[in-house]
Design an enzyme around this catalytic site. Sequence first.
Site, short mmCIF file in Angstrom:
data_model
loop_
_atom_site.label_atom_id
_atom_site.label_comp_id
_atom_site.label_asym_id
_atom_site.label_seq_id
_atom_site.Cartn_x
_atom_site.Cartn_y
_atom_site.Cartn_z
N LYS A 34 19.00 6.70 -15.63
CA LYS A 34 18.51 7.88 -15.30
C LYS A 34 17.18 7.89 -14.79
CE LYS A 34 22.37 10.56 -17.34
NZ LYS A 34 22.65 11.82 -17.92
N TYR B 281 28.06 15.69 -10.36
CA TYR B 281 28.21 16.24 -11.78
C TYR B 281 28.99 17.70 -11.56
CZ TYR B 281 25.40 13.20 -14.39
OH TYR B 281 25.03 12.13 -15.04
N PHE C 58 24.00 24.05 -18.45
CA PHE C 58 22.97 23.27 -18.08
C PHE C 58 23.14 22.42 -16.73
CE2 PHE C 58 26.19 21.16 -20.61
CZ PHE C 58 26.63 19.95 -19.69
N ARG D 273 30.54 3.04 -23.86
CA ARG D 273 30.04 4.43 -24.26
C ARG D 273 29.54 4.02 -25.91
NH1 ARG D 273 31.04 9.00 -21.81
NH2 ARG D 273 31.62 10.30 -23.34
N THR E 244 25.74 11.03 -26.69
CA THR E 244 25.11 12.04 -25.74
C THR E 244 23.82 12.33 -25.97
OG1 THR E 244 27.44 12.99 -24.67
CG2 THR E 244 25.27 13.88 -23.82
N ARG F 185 20.71 4.93 -25.94
CA ARG F 185 20.22 6.29 -26.17
C ARG F 185 19.22 6.47 -27.37
NH1 ARG F 185 25.62 9.18 -24.04
NH2 ARG F 185 24.95 9.28 -21.55
N ASN G 24 18.65 11.77 -20.93
CA ASN G 24 19.36 10.70 -22.09
C ASN G 24 19.39 9.14 -21.54
OD1 ASN G 24 21.43 11.21 -20.67
ND2 ASN G 24 22.81 11.87 -22.05
N HIS H 137 23.99 7.17 -18.09
CA HIS H 137 25.14 7.74 -18.05
C HIS H 137 26.28 6.96 -18.13
CE1 HIS H 137 28.29 9.79 -16.22
NE2 HIS H 137 28.77 8.88 -15.61
N GLU I 252 33.92 7.46 -9.83
CA GLU I 252 32.18 7.45 -9.78
C GLU I 252 31.87 6.35 -9.17
OE1 GLU I 252 31.09 8.15 -13.79
OE2 GLU I 252 31.84 10.10 -14.09
P1 CMP Z 1 25.99 12.21 -18.79
O1 CMP Z 1 26.90 11.29 -19.43
O2 CMP Z 1 25.28 11.84 -17.57
O3 CMP Z 1 27.12 13.42 -18.46
C1 CMP Z 1 26.72 14.69 -18.27
C2 CMP Z 1 25.38 15.15 -18.89
O4 CMP Z 1 25.08 16.45 -19.04
C3 CMP Z 1 25.18 14.36 -19.95
O5 CMP Z 1 25.09 13.02 -19.73
C4 CMP Z 1 23.67 15.04 -20.34
O6 CMP Z 1 22.35 14.26 -19.90
C5 CMP Z 1 23.92 16.38 -19.73
N1 CMP Z 1 23.99 17.48 -20.79
C6 CMP Z 1 25.04 17.45 -21.56
N2 CMP Z 1 24.78 18.60 -22.66
C7 CMP Z 1 23.69 19.19 -22.23
C8 CMP Z 1 22.94 20.28 -22.75
N3 CMP Z 1 23.34 20.77 -23.75
N4 CMP Z 1 21.57 20.56 -22.22
C9 CMP Z 1 21.21 19.73 -21.04
N5 CMP Z 1 22.02 18.50 -20.58
C10 CMP Z 1 23.20 18.45 -20.99
#
Ligand code: CMP
Length: 140
Positions: free
Chosen positions: A11, A51, A59, A87, A93, A104, A114, A117, A128
């Site tokens: 990212k 997304y 968010f 994962r 996450t 992470r 984070n 992905h 994807e």
């Molecule tokens: P990702 O695995 O890319 O898939 C969805 C993304 O949403 C996740 O990683 C986070 O980066 C983001 N995400 C999930 N929960 C939150 C949150 N509470 N606030 C901001 N971003 C979020």
Amino acid sequence: MAGNITFTMIKPDAVRNEYIGAILAQINEAGFKIVAMKYTKLSQEKAGEFYEVHKERPFYGELVDFMSSGPIVAAVLEKENAVEDFRTLIGATNPADAAEGTIRAKYATSIGENAVHGADSDENALREASFHFAQTEIFK
Ligand code: CMP
């Protein structure tokens, strides 16, 4: 093909922090083969589309702004049990909950920023991968 590929993005935060090399090395060391890869940037529209499943989440706007804020590395990875093993490699996450040594835990700063992905199912990995790559760009 299902079951042995996953899809990842490094990212914008991790790219800005110059972690591309370290993250790719950790991915390779964990036994994943890179079968497709590009250094690119998502438009707001493309990030929103990628997304879309999170459209109703509070968010979503922040996520789309962040994911289109700078370049990313998109990649398709091959390994037995790829989705689940990847994962595990990247960790939770929220980096505050990510196990020690995970990508992470090492490179992410917050739940929103984070670092990486990882697809959450075989079905989404395929969706994807084809969102970012033509079949001729995947070298399995
Ligand atoms: P990702 O695995 O890319 O898939 C969805 C993304 O949403 C996740 O990683 C986070 O980066 C983001 N995400 C999930 N929960 C939150 C949150 N509470 N606030 C901001 N971003 C979020």
